[in-house]
Write a protein that holds these residues in place. Sequence first.
Motif, mmCIF file in Angstrom:
data_model
loop_
_atom_site.group_PDB
_atom_site.id
_atom_site.type_symbol
_atom_site.label_atom_id
_atom_site.label_comp_id
_atom_site.label_asym_id
_atom_site.label_seq_id
_atom_site.Cartn_x
_atom_site.Cartn_y
_atom_site.Cartn_z
ATOM 1 N N ILE A 1 0.835 -1.204 0.000
ATOM 2 C CA ILE A 1 0.000 0.000 0.000
ATOM 3 C C ILE A 1 0.874 1.259 0.000
ATOM 4 O O ILE A 1 0.505 2.295 -0.574
ATOM 5 N N GLN A 2 2.065 1.161 0.623
ATOM 6 C CA GLN A 2 2.983 2.299 0.616
ATOM 7 C C GLN A 2 3.503 2.555 -0.800
ATOM 8 O O GLN A 2 3.610 3.704 -1.239
ATOM 9 N N TYR A 3 3.815 1.475 -1.521
ATOM 10 C CA TYR A 3 4.312 1.613 -2.888
ATOM 11 C C TYR A 3 3.224 2.202 -3.788
ATOM 12 O O TYR A 3 3.504 3.016 -4.670
ATOM 13 N N ARG A 4 1.980 1.787 -3.556
ATOM 14 C CA ARG A 4 0.865 2.355 -4.322
ATOM 15 C C ARG A 4 0.713 3.843 -4.035
ATOM 16 O O ARG A 4 0.488 4.646 -4.938
ATOM 17 N N TRP A 5 0.823 4.219 -2.763
ATOM 18 C CA TRP A 5 0.706 5.635 -2.385
ATOM 19 C C TRP A 5 1.760 6.456 -3.108
ATOM 20 O O TRP A 5 1.485 7.547 -3.625
ATOM 21 N N LEU A 6 2.992 5.932 -3.142
ATOM 22 C CA LEU A 6 4.061 6.643 -3.839
ATOM 23 C C LEU A 6 3.760 6.776 -5.328
ATOM 24 O O LEU A 6 3.949 7.831 -5.928
ATOM 25 N N LYS A 7 3.292 5.680 -5.931
ATOM 26 C CA LYS A 7 2.969 5.715 -7.368
ATOM 27 C C LYS A 7 1.946 6.807 -7.661
ATOM 28 O O LYS A 7 2.100 7.584 -8.610
ATOM 29 N N ASP A 8 0.921 6.868 -6.841
ATOM 30 C CA ASP A 8 -0.146 7.844 -7.060
ATOM 31 C C ASP A 8 0.342 9.275 -6.841
ATOM 32 O O ASP A 8 -0.061 10.196 -7.562
ATOM 33 N N ASN A 9 1.196 9.464 -5.849
ATOM 34 C CA ASN A 9 1.583 10.821 -5.459
ATOM 35 C C ASN A 9 2.860 11.328 -6.121
ATOM 36 O O ASN A 9 3.112 12.531 -6.126
ATOM 37 N N LEU A 10 3.641 10.412 -6.701
ATOM 38 C CA LEU A 10 4.816 10.837 -7.469
ATOM 39 C C LEU A 10 4.481 10.998 -8.945
ATOM 40 O O LEU A 10 5.344 11.359 -9.739
ATOM 41 N N ASN A 11 3.219 10.664 -9.295
ATOM 42 C CA ASN A 11 2.780 10.768 -10.684
ATOM 43 C C ASN A 11 3.634 9.894 -11.607
ATOM 44 O O ASN A 11 4.050 10.300 -12.692
ATOM 45 N N VAL A 12 3.884 8.655 -11.133
ATOM 46 C CA VAL A 12 4.605 7.662 -11.932
ATOM 47 C C VAL A 12 3.568 6.769 -12.597
ATOM 48 O O VAL A 12 2.551 6.406 -11.983
ATOM 49 N N GLY A 13 3.816 6.381 -13.853
ATOM 50 C CA GLY A 13 2.787 5.691 -14.626
ATOM 51 C C GLY A 13 2.494 4.277 -14.206
ATOM 52 O O GLY A 13 1.367 3.808 -14.335
ATOM 53 N N SER A 14 3.501 3.541 -13.697
ATOM 54 C CA SER A 14 3.293 2.125 -13.389
ATOM 55 C C SER A 14 4.315 1.661 -12.362
ATOM 56 O O SER A 14 5.341 2.324 -12.116
ATOM 57 N N TYR A 15 4.043 0.483 -11.785
ATOM 58 C CA TYR A 15 5.002 -0.114 -10.860
ATOM 59 C C TYR A 15 6.290 -0.493 -11.593
ATOM 60 O O TYR A 15 7.383 -0.418 -11.017
ATOM 61 N N GLU A 16 6.169 -0.900 -12.846
ATOM 62 C CA GLU A 16 7.366 -1.240 -13.629
ATOM 63 C C GLU A 16 8.288 -0.024 -13.754
ATOM 64 O O GLU A 16 9.512 -0.134 -13.644
ATOM 65 N N GLU A 17 7.676 1.139 -13.991
ATOM 66 C CA GLU A 17 8.474 2.366 -14.084
ATOM 67 C C GLU A 17 9.126 2.679 -12.744
ATOM 68 O O GLU A 17 10.289 3.113 -12.680
ATOM 69 N N MET A 18 8.389 2.474 -11.652
ATOM 70 C CA MET A 18 8.961 2.698 -10.320
ATOM 71 C C MET A 18 10.146 1.769 -10.074
ATOM 72 O O MET A 18 11.183 2.182 -9.538
ATOM 73 N N ASN A 19 9.991 0.501 -10.460
ATOM 74 C CA ASN A 19 11.075 -0.467 -10.259
ATOM 75 C C ASN A 19 12.313 -0.071 -11.060
ATOM 76 O O ASN A 19 13.449 -0.235 -10.593
ATOM 77 N N ALA A 20 12.094 0.433 -12.279
ATOM 78 C CA ALA A 20 13.219 0.878 -13.100
ATOM 79 C C ALA A 20 13.923 2.076 -12.449
ATOM 80 O O ALA A 20 15.162 2.146 -12.417
ATOM 81 N N LEU A 21 13.136 2.996 -11.900
ATOM 82 C CA LEU A 21 13.722 4.136 -11.191
ATOM 83 C C LEU A 21 14.520 3.664 -9.981
ATOM 84 O O LEU A 21 15.653 4.117 -9.744
ATOM 85 N N ALA A 22 13.943 2.730 -9.222
ATOM 86 C CA ALA A 22 14.627 2.212 -8.035
ATOM 87 C C ALA A 22 15.942 1.538 -8.409
ATOM 88 O O ALA A 22 16.952 1.667 -7.697
ATOM 89 N N SER A 23 15.946 0.822 -9.535
ATOM 90 C CA SER A 23 17.151 0.110 -9.976
ATOM 91 C C SER A 23 18.264 1.056 -10.418
ATOM 92 O O SER A 23 19.431 0.655 -10.493
ATOM 93 N N SER A 24 17.912 2.292 -10.703
ATOM 94 C CA SER A 24 18.915 3.261 -11.158
ATOM 95 C C SER A 24 19.692 3.882 -10.000
ATOM 96 O O SER A 24 20.641 4.630 -10.222
ATOM 97 N N VAL A 25 19.282 3.547 -8.782
ATOM 98 C CA VAL A 25 19.894 4.120 -7.582
ATOM 99 C C VAL A 25 20.667 3.027 -6.849
ATOM 100 O O VAL A 25 20.235 1.875 -6.805
ATOM 101 N N GLN A 26 21.788 3.382 -6.248
ATOM 102 C CA GLN A 26 22.599 2.387 -5.547
ATOM 103 C C GLN A 26 21.927 1.933 -4.252
ATOM 104 O O GLN A 26 21.085 2.625 -3.678
ATOM 105 N N ILE A 27 22.334 0.752 -3.793
ATOM 106 C CA ILE A 27 21.868 0.209 -2.520
ATOM 107 C C ILE A 27 22.048 1.254 -1.415
ATOM 108 O O ILE A 27 23.090 1.909 -1.328
ATOM 109 N N GLY A 28 21.024 1.415 -0.592
ATOM 110 C CA GLY A 28 21.047 2.407 0.481
ATOM 111 C C GLY A 28 20.370 3.712 0.127
ATOM 112 O O GLY A 28 20.194 4.581 0.974
#
Length: 390
Positions: free
Chosen positions: A309-336
Amino acid sequence: MYSIGYDIGSSSIKAALVDTATGKSVAVLTEPKTEMDMKAVRNGWAEQHPDEWWKHVCNATKRLLKENNIDPQIITGIGISYQMHGLVVVDKEGIPLRDSIIWCDSRAVGIGQRAFEELGEEKCTAQLLNSPSNFTASKLKWVKENEPEIYAKIHKFMLPGDYVAYKLGNSICSTTSGLSEGVFWDFTKNSIADWLLDHYGIDKSLVPEIRGTFAVQGKVSAMGAAASGLAEGTPILYRAGDQPNNALSLNVFNPGEVASTGGTSGVIYAITDNLSVKESSRVNNFAHVNYNDKQARIGKLLCINGAGIQYRWLKDNLNVGSYEEMNALASSVQIGSNGVTILPFGNGAERMLNNRELGTHIGNVNLNNHSKAHLCRAALEGIAFSFVYG
């Protein structure tokens, strides 16, 4: 021949068509197209109307049959998995008297804690395997205290899956596993915990009839058939809460076996045959789907309310199109996440944190260096580490 399985979630209703002979999934679909809403009149409250679930069950069933060109007469049986701990109350006509108080609603925390103290930790731990906490029994007590005019009209209480089975088959019943998840079950007596009902002033007549988890729990009625598109007489053969059901689907039956799943909430579910539950105020303990009076099989359940539900809240409020897009964004950042942290405790009282409502916390954001990519990664890391902590 085919079977149909339903998952009555808080985000959506899923329906699966299964080849009865092979057990293979033929088709799965979801209703509605967008995630269902939760009503939150106050912070910590969460409600949904039971007929919303029923409407989407009917829509999903009709689509499943039509899109796969299936004659409803060749459906051999129905299974139901459902969101746990919800409270549905109906009058003598079977009509809901109010919205369902669902699993992540925290309004009854104080009621359960008082009962735990007044009845005694040792008694509750030994016989209920739990604190009464925020479970269905405590939610029913909340209705009695705060909505006496509604309570006076209650004919039966049900869990969410019980209500869907009732709408299909016009028969009000529950299971031992289901009643244990509502903390209505005394494991030392293998019967309803009359003493808890007495403490809460709840009449035992409100308890549904008990059927086996794997048993004919009813048959689709003429009304159920007309609404859903199923054939009259189709048997309802199985019912369990979503977490015991997830464990079943992963072949987790025996002591020492563990299932870990993530949805709106996150759950670790382990099987034990031990009725000793020292951590009962922080970890749930329920009758697993293969529990019986000769074989103790207890599902030890750790729940993190604020996961997906937290990930959904972020998707809705960051104006990101999909969870796949969120995962791609997350993968672009280093651990931590370059120091950004998100603690995902914003979906009601967290039982593993002693029923505290902490809210979600976003920390260490640097307005010059951090972007939504860091927030996406920090959200996933926060969920992962909440599992580790649990």
